[in-house]
Scaffold this active site. Structure first.
Site, PDB file in Angstrom:
ATOM      1  N   GLY A  29      -6.449   2.122   0.957  1.00 13.44           N
ATOM      2  CA  GLY A  29      -7.541   1.990   1.917  1.00 13.44           C
ATOM      3  C   GLY A  29      -8.674   1.130   1.393  1.00 13.44           C
ATOM      4  N   ASN A  30      -9.728   1.028   2.187  1.00 11.65           N
ATOM      5  CA  ASN A  30     -10.884   0.231   1.814  1.00 11.65           C
ATOM      6  C   ASN A  30     -12.089   0.671   2.620  1.00 11.65           C
ATOM      7  OD1 ASN A  30     -10.248  -1.433   4.317  1.00 11.65           O
ATOM      8  ND2 ASN A  30      -8.516  -1.909   3.001  1.00 11.65           N
ATOM      9  N   GLY A  47      -7.363  -2.842  -5.867  1.00  9.33           N
ATOM     10  CA  GLY A  47      -6.712  -2.312  -7.051  1.00  9.33           C
ATOM     11  C   GLY A  47      -7.526  -1.436  -7.976  1.00  9.33           C
ATOM     12  N   SER A  76      -7.844  -6.760   0.112  1.00 11.62           N
ATOM     13  CA  SER A  76      -6.995  -7.733   0.803  1.00 11.62           C
ATOM     14  C   SER A  76      -7.211  -7.688   2.316  1.00 11.62           C
ATOM     15  CB  SER A  76      -5.527  -7.473   0.477  1.00 11.62           C
ATOM     16  OG  SER A  76      -5.157  -6.178   0.906  1.00 11.62           O
ATOM     17  N   GLU A  77      -7.884  -6.673   2.803  1.00 11.22           N
ATOM     18  CA  GLU A  77      -8.120  -6.548   4.243  1.00 11.22           C
ATOM     19  C   GLU A  77      -9.558  -6.873   4.634  1.00 11.22           C
ATOM     20  OE1 GLU A  77      -6.467  -2.641   4.899  1.00 11.22           O
ATOM     21  OE2 GLU A  77      -4.527  -3.544   5.304  1.00 11.22           O
ATOM     22  N   HIS A  96     -11.256   2.455   6.132  1.00  9.51           N
ATOM     23  CA  HIS A  96      -9.884   2.228   6.578  1.00  9.51           C
ATOM     24  C   HIS A  96      -8.943   2.930   5.619  1.00  9.51           C
ATOM     25  CE1 HIS A  96      -6.290  -0.701   6.751  1.00  9.51           C
ATOM     26  NE2 HIS A  96      -6.119   0.265   7.630  1.00  9.51           N
TER      27      HIS A  96
END
Length: 143
Positions: A29-30, A47, A76-77, A96
């Site tokens: 997630g982020n 990461g 990455s999102e 997310h």
């Protein structure tokens, strides 16, 4: 650290809550927070385990992918976050995850249904009915 100091603290704190509430594991997630006035968002790096995350690890970038502050690789999102911030003036933060219950709910939804605003909430209830709660707001339009 020059930009979004308070927002960095919030991102780090909520990252730990994601893990503790069982909404994600490890680095999944982020999280991002958008400062409209500055035109910048703080977003989690790619990461890094949330329990290892430090305020200085948060990436500060504009909505076009230009890193303003930070040494690590942004999530990455980040583009998904940018798209929402560019198109929704009422959204200033996003969490997310791929929480199991949310993923199952989405995968079992009817194709063609229009979901404008979903709130997924993972909460550990205690005896008094109060618990730590973390909500994930995601706007999705399914075709």
């Amino acid at each position: 650290m020059k930009y979004l100091k308070e927002e960095r603290k919030q991102i780090v704190a909520y990252g730990k809550k994601l893990i503790d509430a069982g909404l994600t594991v490890g680095t999944g997630g982020n999280i991002s927070i958008f400062d409209k006035e500055a035109g910048l968002m703080g977003i989690t790096p790619s990461g890094i385990d949330y329990h290892q995350l430090r305020e200085q690890d948060i990436i500060i970038m504009d909505l076009y992918g230009n890193v303003v502050e930070g040494e690590l690789k942004p999530s990455s999102e980040f583009q998904m976050h940018s798209i929402v911030y560019k198109n929704r003036c009422d959204v200033t933060a996003m969490v997310h995850t791929h929480a199991l219950k949310s993923s199952l709910f989405i995968s079992n939804s009817r194709k063609g249904e229009d979901f404008d605003a979903w709130i997924f909430c993972g909460c550990r209830r205690r005896g008094n009915g109060k618990g730590n709660c973390l909500c994930c707001f995601i706007k999705w339009l399914f075709c």
